[in-house]
Scaffold this motif. Structure first.
Motif, PDB file in Angstrom:
ATOM      1  N   ALA A 168       0.799  -1.222   0.000  1.00 48.92           N
ATOM      2  CA  ALA A 168       0.000   0.000   0.000  1.00 48.92           C
ATOM      3  C   ALA A 168       0.835   1.277   0.000  1.00 48.92           C
ATOM      4  O   ALA A 168       0.349   2.345  -0.385  1.00 48.92           O
ATOM      5  CB  ALA A 168      -0.929   0.001   1.213  1.00 48.92           C
ATOM      6  N   LEU A 169       2.105   1.203   0.409  1.00 50.93           N
ATOM      7  CA  LEU A 169       2.942   2.398   0.480  1.00 50.93           C
ATOM      8  C   LEU A 169       3.331   2.900  -0.912  1.00 50.93           C
ATOM      9  O   LEU A 169       3.556   2.109  -1.834  1.00 50.93           O
ATOM     10  CB  LEU A 169       4.207   2.103   1.276  1.00 50.93           C
ATOM     11  CG  LEU A 169       4.055   2.042   2.796  1.00 50.93           C
ATOM     12  CD1 LEU A 169       5.260   1.369   3.426  1.00 50.93           C
ATOM     13  CD2 LEU A 169       3.847   3.436   3.384  1.00 50.93           C
ATOM     14  N   ALA A 170       3.441   4.202  -1.026  1.00 50.09           N
ATOM     15  CA  ALA A 170       3.956   4.799  -2.255  1.00 50.09           C
ATOM     16  C   ALA A 170       5.469   4.585  -2.319  1.00 50.09           C
ATOM     17  O   ALA A 170       6.131   4.482  -1.281  1.00 50.09           O
ATOM     18  CB  ALA A 170       3.642   6.290  -2.271  1.00 50.09           C
ATOM     19  N   PRO A 171       6.053   4.480  -3.512  1.00 48.43           N
ATOM     20  CA  PRO A 171       7.519   4.359  -3.612  1.00 48.43           C
ATOM     21  C   PRO A 171       8.212   5.479  -2.858  1.00 48.43           C
ATOM     22  O   PRO A 171       7.842   6.653  -2.967  1.00 48.43           O
ATOM     23  CB  PRO A 171       7.758   4.450  -5.116  1.00 48.43           C
ATOM     24  CG  PRO A 171       6.490   3.939  -5.733  1.00 48.43           C
ATOM     25  CD  PRO A 171       5.392   4.425  -4.830  1.00 48.43           C
ATOM     26  N   GLY A 172       9.214   5.093  -2.055  1.00 53.55           N
ATOM     27  CA  GLY A 172       9.957   6.064  -1.261  1.00 53.55           C
ATOM     28  C   GLY A 172       9.335   6.406   0.068  1.00 53.55           C
ATOM     29  O   GLY A 172       9.936   7.129   0.870  1.00 53.55           O
ATOM     30  N   ALA A 173       8.132   5.887   0.366  1.00 53.57           N
ATOM     31  CA  ALA A 173       7.455   6.195   1.623  1.00 53.57           C
ATOM     32  C   ALA A 173       8.077   5.414   2.775  1.00 53.57           C
ATOM     33  O   ALA A 173       8.509   4.277   2.604  1.00 53.57           O
ATOM     34  CB  ALA A 173       5.966   5.874   1.517  1.00 53.57           C
ATOM     35  N   PRO A 174       8.133   6.004   3.961  1.00 50.95           N
ATOM     36  CA  PRO A 174       8.782   5.347   5.099  1.00 50.95           C
ATOM     37  C   PRO A 174       7.882   4.315   5.780  1.00 50.95           C
ATOM     38  O   PRO A 174       6.665   4.499   5.902  1.00 50.95           O
ATOM     39  CB  PRO A 174       9.090   6.500   6.050  1.00 50.95           C
ATOM     40  CG  PRO A 174       8.042   7.525   5.733  1.00 50.95           C
ATOM     41  CD  PRO A 174       7.757   7.401   4.264  1.00 50.95           C
ATOM     42  N   LEU A 175       8.513   3.243   6.234  1.00 51.96           N
ATOM     43  CA  LEU A 175       7.854   2.204   7.005  1.00 51.96           C
ATOM     44  C   LEU A 175       8.677   1.926   8.255  1.00 51.96           C
ATOM     45  O   LEU A 175       9.890   1.694   8.163  1.00 51.96           O
ATOM     46  CB  LEU A 175       7.719   0.918   6.186  1.00 51.96           C
ATOM     47  CG  LEU A 175       7.239  -0.332   6.943  1.00 51.96           C
ATOM     48  CD1 LEU A 175       5.814  -0.139   7.467  1.00 51.96           C
ATOM     49  CD2 LEU A 175       7.312  -1.569   6.052  1.00 51.96           C
ATOM     50  N   THR A 176       8.027   1.960   9.409  1.00 53.61           N
ATOM     51  CA  THR A 176       8.662   1.631  10.677  1.00 53.61           C
ATOM     52  C   THR A 176       7.916   0.466  11.305  1.00 53.61           C
ATOM     53  O   THR A 176       6.681   0.504  11.419  1.00 53.61           O
ATOM     54  CB  THR A 176       8.640   2.830  11.650  1.00 53.61           C
ATOM     55  OG1 THR A 176       9.316   3.936  11.054  1.00 53.61           O
ATOM     56  CG2 THR A 176       9.305   2.479  12.963  1.00 53.61           C
ATOM     57  N   VAL A 177       8.657  -0.574  11.682  1.00 51.67           N
ATOM     58  CA  VAL A 177       8.070  -1.733  12.360  1.00 51.67           C
ATOM     59  C   VAL A 177       8.843  -1.955  13.648  1.00 51.67           C
ATOM     60  O   VAL A 177      10.075  -2.001  13.639  1.00 51.67           O
ATOM     61  CB  VAL A 177       8.126  -2.993  11.484  1.00 51.67           C
ATOM     62  CG1 VAL A 177       7.505  -4.178  12.209  1.00 51.67           C
ATOM     63  CG2 VAL A 177       7.410  -2.757  10.149  1.00 51.67           C
ATOM     64  N   LEU A 178       8.129  -2.093  14.750  1.00 54.50           N
ATOM     65  CA  LEU A 178       8.773  -2.327  16.030  1.00 54.50           C
ATOM     66  C   LEU A 178       8.051  -3.429  16.792  1.00 54.50           C
ATOM     67  O   LEU A 178       6.858  -3.657  16.608  1.00 54.50           O
ATOM     68  CB  LEU A 178       8.820  -1.057  16.874  1.00 54.50           C
ATOM     69  CG  LEU A 178       7.498  -0.448  17.354  1.00 54.50           C
ATOM     70  CD1 LEU A 178       7.735   0.355  18.627  1.00 54.50           C
ATOM     71  CD2 LEU A 178       6.907   0.468  16.274  1.00 54.50           C
ATOM     72  N   ALA A 179       8.821  -4.123  17.640  1.00 53.34           N
ATOM     73  CA  ALA A 179       8.275  -5.174  18.490  1.00 53.34           C
ATOM     74  C   ALA A 179       9.260  -5.441  19.606  1.00 53.34           C
ATOM     75  O   ALA A 179      10.454  -5.137  19.488  1.00 53.34           O
ATOM     76  CB  ALA A 179       8.026  -6.448  17.684  1.00 53.34           C
ATOM     77  N   LEU A 180       8.769  -5.995  20.697  1.00 54.90           N
ATOM     78  CA  LEU A 180       9.660  -6.423  21.759  1.00 54.90           C
ATOM     79  C   LEU A 180      10.649  -7.442  21.209  1.00 54.90           C
ATOM     80  O   LEU A 180      10.297  -8.289  20.381  1.00 54.90           O
ATOM     81  CB  LEU A 180       8.863  -7.038  22.899  1.00 54.90           C
ATOM     82  CG  LEU A 180       8.061  -6.049  23.769  1.00 54.90           C
ATOM     83  CD1 LEU A 180       7.081  -6.802  24.664  1.00 54.90           C
ATOM     84  CD2 LEU A 180       8.995  -5.176  24.601  1.00 54.90           C
ATOM     85  N   LYS A 181      11.882  -7.363  21.675  1.00 54.94           N
ATOM     86  CA  LYS A 181      12.943  -8.229  21.145  1.00 54.94           C
ATOM     87  C   LYS A 181      12.566  -9.694  21.227  1.00 54.94           C
ATOM     88  O   LYS A 181      12.799 -10.462  20.285  1.00 54.94           O
ATOM     89  CB  LYS A 181      14.245  -7.969  21.915  1.00 54.94           C
ATOM     90  CG  LYS A 181      15.416  -8.824  21.453  1.00 54.94           C
ATOM     91  CD  LYS A 181      16.659  -8.532  22.271  1.00 54.94           C
ATOM     92  CE  LYS A 181      17.809  -9.433  21.844  1.00 54.94           C
ATOM     93  NZ  LYS A 181      19.028  -9.174  22.664  1.00 54.94           N
ATOM     94  N   ASP A 182      11.952 -10.113  22.350  1.00 55.24           N
ATOM     95  CA  ASP A 182      11.600 -11.518  22.525  1.00 55.24           C
ATOM     96  C   ASP A 182      10.196 -11.843  22.056  1.00 55.24           C
ATOM     97  O   ASP A 182       9.686 -12.943  22.274  1.00 55.24           O
ATOM     98  CB  ASP A 182      11.768 -11.943  23.988  1.00 55.24           C
ATOM     99  CG  ASP A 182      10.885 -11.137  24.933  1.00 55.24           C
ATOM    100  OD1 ASP A 182      10.283 -10.137  24.484  1.00 55.24           O
ATOM    101  OD2 ASP A 182      10.789 -11.506  26.120  1.00 55.24           O
ATOM    102  N   LYS A 183       9.538 -10.886  21.389  1.00 56.25           N
ATOM    103  CA  LYS A 183       8.205 -11.096  20.821  1.00 56.25           C
ATOM    104  C   LYS A 183       8.218 -10.827  19.317  1.00 56.25           C
ATOM    105  O   LYS A 183       7.283 -10.264  18.763  1.00 56.25           O
ATOM    106  CB  LYS A 183       7.180 -10.186  21.502  1.00 56.25           C
ATOM    107  CG  LYS A 183       7.007 -10.417  22.988  1.00 56.25           C
ATOM    108  CD  LYS A 183       6.315 -11.735  23.290  1.00 56.25           C
ATOM    109  CE  LYS A 183       6.039 -11.877  24.780  1.00 56.25           C
ATOM    110  NZ  LYS A 183       5.364 -13.156  25.105  1.00 56.25           N
ATOM    111  N   GLY A 184       9.300 -11.245  18.663  1.00 50.92           N
ATOM    112  CA  GLY A 184       9.391 -11.090  17.217  1.00 50.92           C
ATOM    113  C   GLY A 184      10.305  -9.986  16.755  1.00 50.92           C
ATOM    114  O   GLY A 184      10.669  -9.928  15.575  1.00 50.92           O
ATOM    115  N   GLY A 185      10.700  -9.080  17.666  1.00 49.25           N
ATOM    116  CA  GLY A 185      11.513  -7.948  17.265  1.00 49.25           C
ATOM    117  C   GLY A 185      12.855  -8.334  16.673  1.00 49.25           C
ATOM    118  O   GLY A 185      13.375  -7.655  15.771  1.00 49.25           O
TER     119      GLY A 185
END
Length: 310
Positions: A69-86
């Motif tokens: 869904a993002l436009a080319p060049g658009a920023p994506l940030t994904v975060l999670a707890l280290k022991d929960k998939g991060g």
């Protein structure tokens, strides 16, 4: 005319949205009324921040939908707890064909990237595979529609199995609180004297699956938070439930207690609550002040069944 762009956040509690700006759209299957990532057209997102699920299939599915869904060049940030998939996010970004910057803060792994101008063949295949793996599916062994991310999405959990073994044949109007994909509801509706059954769940994915699985005209399905929703359910003859007791992977006994309080307000005098729970959860102490009679109907495999009469 230029296409209108939106920025989104996925998985953040609603109370955190104000800090992100008035123009940020909430995407979540667990916030009733929130927008759906699946409905976004390619190139319609200007930015996305995702608080990721610990489940690998669900996390990759949501990330893939965001990248699509993002436009080319658009920023994506994904975060999670280290022991929960991060700890896995950076590798997954690379498999999607994205460059990644990674930082750590307060036990979280935070990964940032820009949506590439174009994905290479491997990236396109990984996105397509992730979306297919996380999409709604029919589980032949169960004969039911479901989706990764729903509680016990591809098998019958033992608490519900024990409750199914002991449910009586109900009559009148009732509700299945935290209905999931509709397993308990299907059993309840086998009783011909049931006249109406409201299925309620906070998970949009579960609600959509339940609507496919439970086609009985006596059933209505609601996407709502049992603890806070104004559903107009009063004077019920019975309530069944297998209430949640985890929030974001952390045990929260207040969840089940909130379900019990709502059930008590929904039932008529003399109505019945049938509840399954892990044996260690102290629900007796909240059941007894609200119900005239509380009976332990069964215990097995770490679970217990209560019948409570209003």
């Amino acid at each position: 005319m230029a296409k209108e762009m939106i920025s989104g956040v996925y998985g953040a509690p609603p109370q955190d949205l104000a800090a992100l700006g008035a123009d940020v759209v909430q995407f979540s299957p667990l916030v009733p009324g929130a927008a759906s990532l699946e409905a976004l057209s390619p190139g319609s997102l200007a930015a996305m921040t995702i608080l990721a699920s610990p489940g690998t299939i669900e996390r990759r599915y949501v990330t893939a939908l965001a990248l699509r869904a993002l436009a080319p060049g658009a920023p994506l940030t994904v975060l999670a707890l280290k022991d929960k998939g991060g700890a896995r996010i950076a590798r997954e970004f690379k498999a999607f064909g994205c460059d990644v910057g990674e930082t750590a803060r307060s036990h979280f792994r935070i990964c940032e990237t820009l949506r590439p101008e174009a994905f290479d063949r491997e990236g396109r295949e990984f996105i397509a595979t992730a979306i297919e793996a996380g999409a709604p599916r029919l589980v032949p062994e169960m004969g039911l529609w479901t989706q990764p991310g729903i509680f016990s999405f591809d098998r019958l959990d033992p608490g519900s199995a024990l409750l199914l073994d002991h449910l009586p044949a109900f009559s009148g109007r009732g509700a299945d609180l935290g209905c999931g994909i509709g397993v308990l509801s299907l059993a309840v509706l086998r009783a011909p004297k049931v006249t109406a059954l409201a299925l309620v769940d906070i998970d949009r994915r579960a609600v959509e699956a339940a609507r496919q699985n439970v086609s009985d005209a006596r059933a209505t399905v609601h996407w709502a938070d049992v603890r806070t929703a104004e559903l107009g359910l009063t004077g019920l003859d019975f309530v069944v439930m297998n209430p949640p007791f985890h929030d974001a992977g952390i045990e929260d006994r207040g969840l089940g207690q909130g379900f019990i309080r709502q059930a008590a307000t929904m039932l008529r005098p003399g109505g019945f609550l049938w509840l399954t729970a892990n044996r260690h959860l102290p629900y007796e102490e909240i059941l007894k002040p609200m119900f005239k009679l509380v009976t332990n109907r069964a215990e097995d495999g770490g679970y217990k069944i209560f019948e409570a009469r209003k």
